[in-house]
Motif scaffolding. Structure first.
Motif, short mmCIF file in Angstrom:
data_model
loop_
_atom_site.label_atom_id
_atom_site.label_comp_id
_atom_site.label_asym_id
_atom_site.label_seq_id
_atom_site.Cartn_x
_atom_site.Cartn_y
_atom_site.Cartn_z
N ASN A 1 0.82 -1.22 0.00
CA ASN A 1 0.00 0.00 0.00
C ASN A 1 0.85 1.27 0.00
O ASN A 1 0.38 2.33 0.39
N ARG A 2 2.09 1.14 -0.44
CA ARG A 2 2.94 2.32 -0.61
C ARG A 2 2.78 2.87 -2.02
O ARG A 2 2.62 2.12 -2.98
N ASN A 3 2.87 4.18 -2.12
CA ASN A 3 2.76 4.81 -3.43
C ASN A 3 4.14 4.88 -4.11
O ASN A 3 5.12 4.31 -3.62
N PHE A 4 4.21 5.63 -5.18
CA PHE A 4 5.43 5.72 -5.99
C PHE A 4 6.62 6.24 -5.19
O PHE A 4 7.76 5.86 -5.45
N VAL A 5 6.40 7.11 -4.21
CA VAL A 5 7.49 7.68 -3.43
C VAL A 5 7.67 7.00 -2.07
O VAL A 5 8.41 7.47 -1.22
N GLY A 6 6.97 5.88 -1.86
CA GLY A 6 7.19 5.07 -0.67
C GLY A 6 6.35 5.43 0.55
O GLY A 6 6.57 4.88 1.63
N THR A 7 5.40 6.36 0.41
CA THR A 7 4.54 6.70 1.55
C THR A 7 3.17 6.03 1.37
O THR A 7 2.91 5.42 0.33
N GLN A 8 2.33 6.16 2.37
CA GLN A 8 1.01 5.51 2.32
C GLN A 8 0.22 6.01 1.10
O GLN A 8 0.15 7.21 0.83
N PHE A 9 -0.39 5.08 0.39
CA PHE A 9 -1.20 5.36 -0.79
C PHE A 9 -2.46 6.11 -0.39
O PHE A 9 -3.20 5.68 0.51
#
Length: 173
Positions: free
Chosen positions: A67-75
């Motif tokens: 559930n991480r987005n492209f930059v590694g934080t929560q989606f």
């Protein structure tokens, strides 16, 4: 592969599975069902509590690779999903069967990146219920915005979510 005559009939299989309405009178059953529900389970969303009086719910979004987005934080979509049904369910359960309650609209404001597990809490007050009952007493539709902060493990606000409820007293025919 089994012959078509030996394959389970999907409609008979579905008729044996409980529906959300079958569980609606038991907050513990709803909590367990939501935690098994694929959209929540695979997004890392955990319903930690639904109070016995349906006045409070606590939800957590675990931090996982899935559930991480492209930059590694929560989606952001997972943040919005973790808050999606709770205002409607809690208000519906508290107003009872004489009212129609639906989600009408929703919006989210991202305040800062979510780098830890995230939490959201929903609390339905008696004042809110009294206000909705009074505004819907003559059968009018009521549109009401409810707000929830999504916070990280340090208590910092990561997102602000607003959900608009549609509430109407059912017509008596």
């Amino acid at each position: 592969m089994p012959s078509p005559s030996r394959m389970p009939n999907p409609s008979s299989l579905a008729s044996r599975l409980p529906t959300w309405q079958d569980l609606a009178d038991d907050p513990r059953a709803i909590r367990h069902g939501m935690n098994l529900w694929p959209p929540f389970r695979f997004a890392g969303i955990r319903v930690r509590e639904i109070s016995p009086d349906w006045r409070r719910a606590r939800v957590e979004l675990l931090r996982r690779a899935s559930n991480r987005n492209f930059v590694g934080t929560q989606f952001g979509g997972s943040m919005f999903a973790m808050t999606d049904p709770f205002w409607m369910i809690l208000v519906m359960q508290n107003l009872g069967r004489d009212y129609v309650v639906w989600d009408k609209a929703g919006e989210i404001e991202f305040v800062r990146p979510g780098r830890t597990a995230l939490h959201a809490e929903f609390v339905v007050t008696e004042e809110l219920l009294e206000d909705l009952r009074a505004r819907a007493a003559d059968g009018s539709k009521v549109l009401h915005w409810c707000e929830t902060d999504v916070v990280d493990e340090g208590g910092e606000v990561v997102a602000r979510v607003r959900k608009q409820l549609y509430v109407r007293r059912k017509r008596r025919d």
